[in-house]
Write an enzyme that holds these catalytic residues in place. Sequence first.
Site, PDB file in Angstrom:
ATOM      1  N   LYS A  13      44.764 -57.072 -27.360  1.00  0.00           N
ATOM      2  CA  LYS A  13      44.852 -55.904 -26.819  1.00  0.00           C
ATOM      3  C   LYS A  13      44.228 -54.611 -27.236  1.00  0.00           C
ATOM      4  O   LYS A  13      43.404 -54.112 -26.535  1.00  0.00           O
ATOM      5  CB  LYS A  13      46.289 -55.413 -27.081  1.00  0.00           C
ATOM      6  CG  LYS A  13      47.386 -56.383 -26.733  1.00  0.00           C
ATOM      7  CD  LYS A  13      48.903 -55.777 -27.041  1.00  0.00           C
ATOM      8  CE  LYS A  13      49.144 -55.654 -28.380  1.00  0.00           C
ATOM      9  NZ  LYS A  13      49.066 -56.806 -29.342  1.00  0.00           N
ATOM     10  N   ARG A  88      56.792 -51.557 -26.057  1.00  0.00           N
ATOM     11  CA  ARG A  88      57.320 -52.822 -26.551  1.00  0.00           C
ATOM     12  C   ARG A  88      58.752 -53.183 -26.370  1.00  0.00           C
ATOM     13  O   ARG A  88      59.191 -54.245 -26.719  1.00  0.00           O
ATOM     14  CB  ARG A  88      57.153 -52.999 -28.069  1.00  0.00           C
ATOM     15  CG  ARG A  88      55.585 -52.791 -28.339  1.00  0.00           C
ATOM     16  CD  ARG A  88      55.115 -53.465 -29.718  1.00  0.00           C
ATOM     17  NE  ARG A  88      53.933 -52.820 -29.945  1.00  0.00           N
ATOM     18  CZ  ARG A  88      53.143 -53.155 -30.897  1.00  0.00           C
ATOM     19  NH1 ARG A  88      53.424 -54.188 -31.420  1.00  0.00           N
ATOM     20  NH2 ARG A  88      51.791 -52.874 -31.133  1.00  0.00           N
ATOM     21  N   ARG A 127      40.264 -60.615 -39.306  1.00  0.00           N
ATOM     22  CA  ARG A 127      39.888 -59.259 -38.388  1.00  0.00           C
ATOM     23  C   ARG A 127      39.408 -58.251 -39.488  1.00  0.00           C
ATOM     24  O   ARG A 127      40.062 -58.131 -40.819  1.00  0.00           O
ATOM     25  CB  ARG A 127      41.352 -58.911 -37.871  1.00  0.00           C
ATOM     26  CG  ARG A 127      41.100 -57.400 -37.389  1.00  0.00           C
ATOM     27  CD  ARG A 127      41.891 -56.951 -36.341  1.00  0.00           C
ATOM     28  NE  ARG A 127      43.443 -56.941 -36.877  1.00  0.00           N
ATOM     29  CZ  ARG A 127      44.602 -56.557 -35.986  1.00  0.00           C
ATOM     30  NH1 ARG A 127      44.145 -56.442 -34.797  1.00  0.00           N
ATOM     31  NH2 ARG A 127      45.630 -56.692 -36.647  1.00  0.00           N
ATOM     32  N   ARG A 160      43.597 -54.886 -42.470  1.00  0.00           N
ATOM     33  CA  ARG A 160      44.738 -54.151 -42.454  1.00  0.00           C
ATOM     34  C   ARG A 160      45.706 -54.824 -43.407  1.00  0.00           C
ATOM     35  O   ARG A 160      45.803 -55.942 -43.626  1.00  0.00           O
ATOM     36  CB  ARG A 160      45.318 -54.167 -40.870  1.00  0.00           C
ATOM     37  CG  ARG A 160      44.818 -53.181 -40.038  1.00  0.00           C
ATOM     38  CD  ARG A 160      45.306 -53.245 -38.659  1.00  0.00           C
ATOM     39  NE  ARG A 160      46.603 -53.647 -38.396  1.00  0.00           N
ATOM     40  CZ  ARG A 160      47.059 -53.943 -37.161  1.00  0.00           C
ATOM     41  NH1 ARG A 160      46.274 -53.338 -36.205  1.00  0.00           N
ATOM     42  NH2 ARG A 160      48.236 -54.326 -36.637  1.00  0.00           N
ATOM     43  N   ARG A 171      55.438 -60.463 -37.906  1.00  0.00           N
ATOM     44  CA  ARG A 171      55.063 -59.780 -36.739  1.00  0.00           C
ATOM     45  C   ARG A 171      55.285 -60.635 -35.389  1.00  0.00           C
ATOM     46  O   ARG A 171      55.668 -60.232 -34.420  1.00  0.00           O
ATOM     47  CB  ARG A 171      53.797 -59.290 -36.779  1.00  0.00           C
ATOM     48  CG  ARG A 171      53.707 -57.836 -37.522  1.00  0.00           C
ATOM     49  CD  ARG A 171      52.243 -57.677 -38.037  1.00  0.00           C
ATOM     50  NE  ARG A 171      51.208 -57.168 -37.080  1.00  0.00           N
ATOM     51  CZ  ARG A 171      49.854 -57.596 -37.150  1.00  0.00           C
ATOM     52  NH1 ARG A 171      49.309 -57.727 -38.385  1.00  0.00           N
ATOM     53  NH2 ARG A 171      49.253 -57.052 -36.159  1.00  0.00           N
TER      54      ARG A 171
HETATM   55  P1  AP5 Z   1      42.810 -57.210 -31.699  1.00  0.00           P
HETATM   56  O1  AP5 Z   1      42.068 -56.781 -30.523  1.00  0.00           O
HETATM   57  O2  AP5 Z   1      42.838 -56.356 -32.851  1.00  0.00           O
HETATM   58  O3  AP5 Z   1      44.227 -57.968 -31.344  1.00  0.00           O
HETATM   59  P2  AP5 Z   1      45.466 -56.680 -30.901  1.00  0.00           P
HETATM   60  O4  AP5 Z   1      46.325 -57.449 -29.856  1.00  0.00           O
HETATM   61  O5  AP5 Z   1      45.247 -55.341 -30.600  1.00  0.00           O
HETATM   62  O6  AP5 Z   1      46.273 -57.148 -32.252  1.00  0.00           O
HETATM   63  P3  AP5 Z   1      47.167 -56.083 -33.169  1.00  0.00           P
HETATM   64  O7  AP5 Z   1      47.458 -56.796 -34.370  1.00  0.00           O
HETATM   65  O8  AP5 Z   1      46.540 -54.599 -33.448  1.00  0.00           O
HETATM   66  O9  AP5 Z   1      48.487 -55.689 -32.363  1.00  0.00           O
HETATM   67  P4  AP5 Z   1      49.641 -55.617 -32.919  1.00  0.00           P
HETATM   68  O10 AP5 Z   1      50.448 -55.440 -31.532  1.00  0.00           O
HETATM   69  O11 AP5 Z   1      50.389 -56.470 -33.773  1.00  0.00           O
HETATM   70  O12 AP5 Z   1      49.231 -54.202 -33.989  1.00  0.00           O
HETATM   71  P5  AP5 Z   1      49.319 -52.548 -33.672  1.00  0.00           P
HETATM   72  O13 AP5 Z   1      48.488 -52.032 -34.240  1.00  0.00           O
HETATM   73  O14 AP5 Z   1      49.580 -52.582 -32.366  1.00  0.00           O
HETATM   74  O15 AP5 Z   1      42.069 -58.771 -32.032  1.00  0.00           O
HETATM   75  C1  AP5 Z   1      42.727 -59.480 -33.336  1.00  0.00           C
HETATM   76  C2  AP5 Z   1      41.162 -60.106 -33.945  1.00  0.00           C
HETATM   77  O16 AP5 Z   1      40.988 -61.213 -32.914  1.00  0.00           O
HETATM   78  C3  AP5 Z   1      40.137 -59.243 -33.948  1.00  0.00           C
HETATM   79  O17 AP5 Z   1      39.676 -59.612 -35.036  1.00  0.00           O
HETATM   80  C4  AP5 Z   1      39.288 -59.449 -32.816  1.00  0.00           C
HETATM   81  O18 AP5 Z   1      37.968 -59.446 -33.178  1.00  0.00           O
HETATM   82  C5  AP5 Z   1      39.541 -60.934 -32.754  1.00  0.00           C
HETATM   83  N1  AP5 Z   1      39.382 -61.266 -31.077  1.00  0.00           N
HETATM   84  C6  AP5 Z   1      39.976 -60.416 -30.004  1.00  0.00           C
HETATM   85  N2  AP5 Z   1      39.896 -60.935 -28.893  1.00  0.00           N
HETATM   86  C7  AP5 Z   1      39.198 -62.081 -29.030  1.00  0.00           C
HETATM   87  C8  AP5 Z   1      38.784 -63.499 -28.404  1.00  0.00           C
HETATM   88  N3  AP5 Z   1      39.031 -63.264 -26.953  1.00  0.00           N
HETATM   89  N4  AP5 Z   1      38.212 -64.425 -29.012  1.00  0.00           N
HETATM   90  C9  AP5 Z   1      38.313 -64.280 -30.319  1.00  0.00           C
HETATM   91  N5  AP5 Z   1      38.515 -63.309 -31.061  1.00  0.00           N
HETATM   92  C10 AP5 Z   1      39.082 -62.258 -30.545  1.00  0.00           C
HETATM   93  O19 AP5 Z   1      51.029 -52.361 -34.368  1.00  0.00           O
HETATM   94  C11 AP5 Z   1      50.762 -52.012 -35.985  1.00  0.00           C
HETATM   95  C12 AP5 Z   1      52.543 -51.933 -36.153  1.00  0.00           C
HETATM   96  O20 AP5 Z   1      52.785 -50.610 -35.661  1.00  0.00           O
HETATM   97  C13 AP5 Z   1      53.390 -52.879 -35.422  1.00  0.00           C
HETATM   98  O21 AP5 Z   1      53.726 -53.918 -36.378  1.00  0.00           O
HETATM   99  C14 AP5 Z   1      54.805 -52.017 -35.578  1.00  0.00           C
HETATM  100  O22 AP5 Z   1      55.218 -51.699 -36.874  1.00  0.00           O
HETATM  101  C15 AP5 Z   1      54.244 -50.485 -35.194  1.00  0.00           C
HETATM  102  N6  AP5 Z   1      54.136 -50.328 -33.793  1.00  0.00           N
HETATM  103  C16 AP5 Z   1      52.949 -50.040 -32.714  1.00  0.00           C
HETATM  104  N7  AP5 Z   1      53.344 -49.756 -31.723  1.00  0.00           N
HETATM  105  C17 AP5 Z   1      54.874 -49.907 -31.618  1.00  0.00           C
HETATM  106  C18 AP5 Z   1      55.569 -49.798 -30.796  1.00  0.00           C
HETATM  107  N8  AP5 Z   1      55.393 -49.652 -29.282  1.00  0.00           N
HETATM  108  N9  AP5 Z   1      57.003 -49.972 -30.737  1.00  0.00           N
HETATM  109  C19 AP5 Z   1      57.353 -49.972 -32.368  1.00  0.00           C
HETATM  110  N10 AP5 Z   1      56.533 -50.063 -33.251  1.00  0.00           N
HETATM  111  C20 AP5 Z   1      55.191 -50.223 -33.059  1.00  0.00           C
END
Ligand code: AP5
Length: 223
Positions: A13, A88, A127, A160, A171
Amino acid sequence: MYLILLGPPGTGKGTQAKLIAERLGLLHIATGDLFREAVQQGSELGARVKAYMDRGELVPDELTIATLMERLLQPDAQAGVVFDGYPRTLQQARALDDALVSAGRVADAALHITAPDDEIVQRLSGRWLCPNCGQIYHEVHRPPKEDRRCDDCGGELAQRDDDKADVVRARLERQRPPEELLEHYRAQGRLVDIDGSQEVGAVTRDLLAAIEQMRSESAPKRA
Ligand code: AP5
């Protein structure tokens, strides 16, 4: 234009939101980034969200919605946004609908990116992020040119805390988009499934094609 990227952790994402926002001239808002900034700054919000993030749990809706709404009201969000990791829950989606409707807008598309669990674990454990500019790397799929240095700004890359194996598993267990959230956007005719297991460029291509399709379907038809 207001675009929503949904999907389990690690499906790409953040990677795709950055690319699409640049391509379409939209603001990228990631609730995860807003929370991590708050933790880093040692703010009151940071103190309240840290424990949830460390355990791989969702931050409570009330706090998440308030954080998102504050960001959405800033002037730079008025020309359009790519939402990354929000909403979410159904409650978060309804709050966003209400905010957009009261501004005379709607979400144009909800793009649901999926990938197999073993691929996700492999992606998250490799990552690396740039804390300065937010650029995302992967030690195999997208390595930086120079070891642990950001290609864009030269910043030192970091991992991270919640990418440790046990937190990743938590997660994955707790943070898949619930069916009621997907159904909310399906019922609005705005949900599109995207195969996130492809290479980055192919996923971007599919996302842009889906956005174009949604836009042409919602454009007013000439008599
Ligand atoms: P990346 O693009 O970083 O993936 P992502 O889907 O953004 O993963 P996140 O871990 O950031 O999502 P998340 O939802 O767990 O965390 P968030 O920060 O939102 O890609 C991942 C890796 O894969 C990278 O190394 C990339 O280079 C590689 N990659 C990408 N695409 C690829 C491809 N096609 N092929 C190969 N490699 C690829 O949330 C963190 C925390 O915040 C949550 O745990 C929660 O506690 C809180 N939080 C955030 N938003 C909310 C919400 N709306 N409600 C409640 N709590 C929330």
